[in-house]
Each structure stands twice: as C-alpha cells, then as structure tokens.
Scaffold this motif. Sequence first.
Motif, mmCIF file in Angstrom:
data_model
loop_
_atom_site.group_PDB
_atom_site.id
_atom_site.type_symbol
_atom_site.label_atom_id
_atom_site.label_comp_id
_atom_site.label_asym_id
_atom_site.label_seq_id
_atom_site.Cartn_x
_atom_site.Cartn_y
_atom_site.Cartn_z
ATOM 1 N N GLN A 158 0.827 -1.204 0.000
ATOM 2 C CA GLN A 158 0.000 0.000 0.000
ATOM 3 C C GLN A 158 0.862 1.256 0.000
ATOM 4 N N ARG A 159 1.913 1.270 0.818
ATOM 5 C CA ARG A 159 2.813 2.435 0.846
ATOM 6 C C ARG A 159 3.494 2.630 -0.500
ATOM 7 N N GLU A 160 3.978 1.538 -1.076
ATOM 8 C CA GLU A 160 4.743 1.634 -2.316
ATOM 9 C C GLU A 160 3.865 2.077 -3.493
ATOM 10 N N VAL A 161 2.624 1.624 -3.525
ATOM 11 C CA VAL A 161 1.711 2.089 -4.581
ATOM 12 C C VAL A 161 1.465 3.597 -4.421
ATOM 13 N N GLY A 162 1.344 4.058 -3.177
ATOM 14 C CA GLY A 162 1.184 5.486 -2.942
ATOM 15 C C GLY A 162 2.362 6.282 -3.465
ATOM 16 N N LEU A 163 3.574 5.761 -3.251
ATOM 17 C CA LEU A 163 4.762 6.448 -3.748
ATOM 18 C C LEU A 163 4.801 6.440 -5.275
ATOM 19 N N LYS A 164 4.348 5.346 -5.874
ATOM 20 C CA LYS A 164 4.257 5.292 -7.343
ATOM 21 C C LYS A 164 3.280 6.341 -7.860
ATOM 22 N N PHE A 165 2.151 6.489 -7.160
ATOM 23 C CA PHE A 165 1.169 7.480 -7.604
ATOM 24 C C PHE A 165 1.717 8.899 -7.451
ATOM 25 N N ALA A 166 2.472 9.148 -6.391
ATOM 26 C CA ALA A 166 3.110 10.461 -6.249
ATOM 27 C C ALA A 166 4.057 10.719 -7.421
ATOM 28 N N ALA A 167 4.771 9.672 -7.866
ATOM 29 C CA ALA A 167 5.669 9.805 -9.013
ATOM 30 C C ALA A 167 4.882 10.044 -10.301
ATOM 31 N N VAL A 168 3.731 9.396 -10.423
ATOM 32 C CA VAL A 168 2.846 9.627 -11.573
ATOM 33 C C VAL A 168 2.454 11.104 -11.650
ATOM 34 N N LEU A 169 2.040 11.661 -10.513
ATOM 35 C CA LEU A 169 1.638 13.066 -10.484
ATOM 36 C C LEU A 169 2.827 13.979 -10.778
ATOM 37 N N ALA A 170 4.001 13.604 -10.285
ATOM 38 C CA ALA A 170 5.192 14.410 -10.561
ATOM 39 C C ALA A 170 5.512 14.416 -12.057
#
Length: 518
Positions: free
Chosen positions: A479-491
């Motif tokens: 769950q944490r890692e998917v959140g970090l991936k989504f933050a990278a998507v937005l970046a």
Amino acid sequence: MAHNIAQDIALLVRFGVENGMLGEGDDIVAVNGLLDLLQVAEPYDGLLPEEREESPAILGRILDYAAEKGILPDNTSGYRDLLDARIMGLLMPRQSEVARSFWETARNRSVEEATDRFYKLSIDSNYIRMDRIRKNSYWPAPTEYGDLEITINLSKPEKDPKEIAAERALPQSKYPKCLLCVENIGYAGRLNHPARQNHRVIPLTLEGNPWYFQYSPYVYYNEHCIIFNAEHTPMQISQRTFVRLLDFIGQFGHYFIGSNADLPIVGGSILSHDHFQGGRHVFPMEKAAVEQVYLADAYPGIKIGRVKWPMSVVRISGQDKEQLVALASALLDAWRGYTDEAADILAESAAEGGAPVPHNTITPIARRNSAGEFELDLVLRNNRTSEEHPMGIFHPHANLHHIKKENIGLIEVMGLAVLPGRLLQELDEIAGILKGEWGADGEWNKNEHPLSKHAEWIGELLTRYGSSLTGQEAAGAMQREVGLKFAAVLADAGVYKRTEAGIAAYDRFMEHMGFRRV
C-alpha cells in the motif's frame, strides 16, 4: 423451494414505497407494470416477511427468475443490467417530480438536504450500484504531500465474450449522442449503451444558461456528481468556465466542482460534451498547503499562492467572484500562449498544412475554503509528446505504466488514484513474493508471466524489504509503495518539477503574469 416471483415483486414495491420512490396509488401501477414485464399473472396476496432487504438483493432474485424463464436473452451482466434498470424504472417518480421536489427542498429547507435526498434516490433506485462500488479497494497512502488516496476499481463488471460479439453485430446508433446527454433519461439502453430508465437529473442555471446535475453511476468518492451542459457541445476551458464554476459554488457551497482539461492526453474521457465533476469530498490537494505567496497589484483583494503539490498548481482565493474570474482568465490566456523551452514548455507546435497545434491548458477546481472564500486551484497542463515520451512529456512515463498508464484527469490531479482492477490480484501476488511464498526461482521475471511488467519494481522491493515479511507487513508495504508510485505519476504530469530549476521556472511564469514573491 420454488422461487416466488410474485412475492419478490411485492417486496420490491414495498421497498419503493418505504423509501419515498412511490406515492399514494403508485404502488398499484408499479405492481401491474412489473407483473406485465415479468409475465406473472397475479400479484402476491400473502403476508410479506418483516425483514427488510436492499433493492440489489431483491433484484438479484428477480433477474435470476427472468433468466430461468427466458425473459433475458442471455444471463450475462450486460443483459441483466439492461433489465435491472427497466425494472427499477417502473418504481421511479417522473423526471418533473424529481426536479420539482429537489428545488422545493432546496428553497424551503436547504440545498444540502436536497442533495442528500437526491443522492439517496439515486442509490435506492440502483442507478448508483453501491453493491458493486463497495467491492472497490481503497486506502490512504502517506507521502511528502500528505496522504494520497488509492482506489482499485472493481465495480464495473467485465463483459462476457458473447456480449462483446453481440455488440459488434449491433447497428451504429447516434442516439443518445453521448453518455452525458439529457436524452439518456429513461433510455432503454443497448449492449453498448447503458439503460437509464432509473436515471433522473436536476435542471439548474449556470451563467444564465441551462445545465443539468446528476450523480455518477460509479461514484469514486462521496456524492460524486456530474454537471453537464444542456447542449451537446465540446469541452472548452475559457473565461465562461470560471464563471460557471463559481456560479455553481454559489448555489452548492457544500460541494467542490472541477473540470477536466480540454485537450487530448491531459483531458478527460469525454471531450465531446462540456461538463464538470463535483461532490462532497475533501481531496488531498485541497489539504495541501500554500508554500509560496505572490502579490498582484491589479488584483488587490485576491490571494495567490503556489501549492505544495507534485503537479503545478496556482491557488487563488477571495470574496470577489468578478476579480477571481478576471485573474483566472488572465492566467489561462497567458498560459495558453506561454513558452519556456528551458522547461520543455511550448505553447504550440507546427502542423503540416494546418493551424498550429495548441499544447497549454488548465485543469480548474473551485470550492469554498475554510475561511468561507471562493477558491480556485488552477493546475497548469501541457500535452506535448516526444520521441522519448510518445504518450506525453507530462504524462506518466513508461517506467510507471505497470501501475498507471491512463490519462491523469481531474480526479487523479486532486490526489485520488483510480487504478485498474487487474492490480488487486497482482499486488497480492507481489506481497506473496515479499513473504517468501515464491521461493527463489524468479518465475515472475519471465516475459510471459502476468507479473513480468512489475519485474524491475519487484526487484527493488526485494532489495528494500527482503522476502520474509509477515502478511500484515507485506500488505502495508504494498500500500505504501503504490502510494509512492502514484506520487511519481503526479510528478511526471507536473509541468514544473519540484526541483530548484523547476521552482525557478514556475516563478518565471509568475513574473510573466506580473506577480511578485512575498
């Protein structure tokens, strides 16, 4: 025990009466309509069980009966959905009655109570399929921008191969023109267009023109609504957009409203019909702080700020709607024509034998803030592509496509990831690798394996976490890692990166606007 279809008809009608869908005498009409539709000779004349059920449970049995009796052409989700809406349509009040009741409630009580009642009707009628929506997986994911929201969409049923084949054989239809047009009210539907007999809308006026308000049948957040133009006219972000957004907030102060951008790649899925999305939900972006304040002498009553967010957001707020519209319009016009090659931003590119292709636009969001002011978040967008990034320079890059490949629209911009259903099983299997269930053979690394798209990521996760996590630890890590991936998507989707060079480029645009840092 034989299925008592007459009893289920009576149970469904009782549900309609008790939930305000049917008034005095309407129950008789509804019973007769259902008897005819389901080819039942007589109504139920016994005592009904005291236990109450929600409409989906009763509908499920009725649809099973329809399949057994051949009333359904085939017992697939598509045909069941078509009959489901037709059945519930027989319990629905007329469109005019729903609209009149809504505005009477808004005038005499409150607009909040009016939306509460309309939302409940949309759920009770099974137009909003809460039984499916509850299957969606959801969690908050901590990042440097606060908790992002992650949802895995499991609510839309997969189509049966027979349905897909039947769809191909259907003649082309131009009615309704699209899924948003008002002509969808009461429409019987077809395999490639949902039935809408249980669909109602609320007429309203924005900028002096007729628009409509409805709820999304697949709500991604609380009271997810759609506000659409009465005319089937293409999406366009302009000064009129800001007038309409603030006009809506003036009427529905408990909701936010926003628009997808009006260009491909950075826009939404329906660009052919001008519409907005709104609802009663506080998104992560709204909670994000302003990290840099700017002043503009021409707009003395308006606060201007850069939001601490992975995408490039200009937040403006104040009590004066006219000043806000003027500032937002000036910013939009300036951005449409703005080029900064050092930041990979080109306003347009040449087209062979035609007009230049525009690249810059804005995703706007409006709300009332905690101070009671009108607030606009203006998200700067650019849809350029390149050889390195053929799907978009400011689009999720190829290394993130294993998680998110689709366009970043309004909902994602605000911090809610809507991820494909395939991910649920894949994430569970990756968690199994982190728990050591797969051994060391690396089968997931083979090209033909469903997890091979995640191979590089899995390698990183094994380096970080090892392969002896407990079940709870592995689930939390995913769950944490998917959140970090989504933050990278937005970046990736942000036109100005959160680097020293990126912030300097953001400031250059602010200076171009005549704004100065405070």
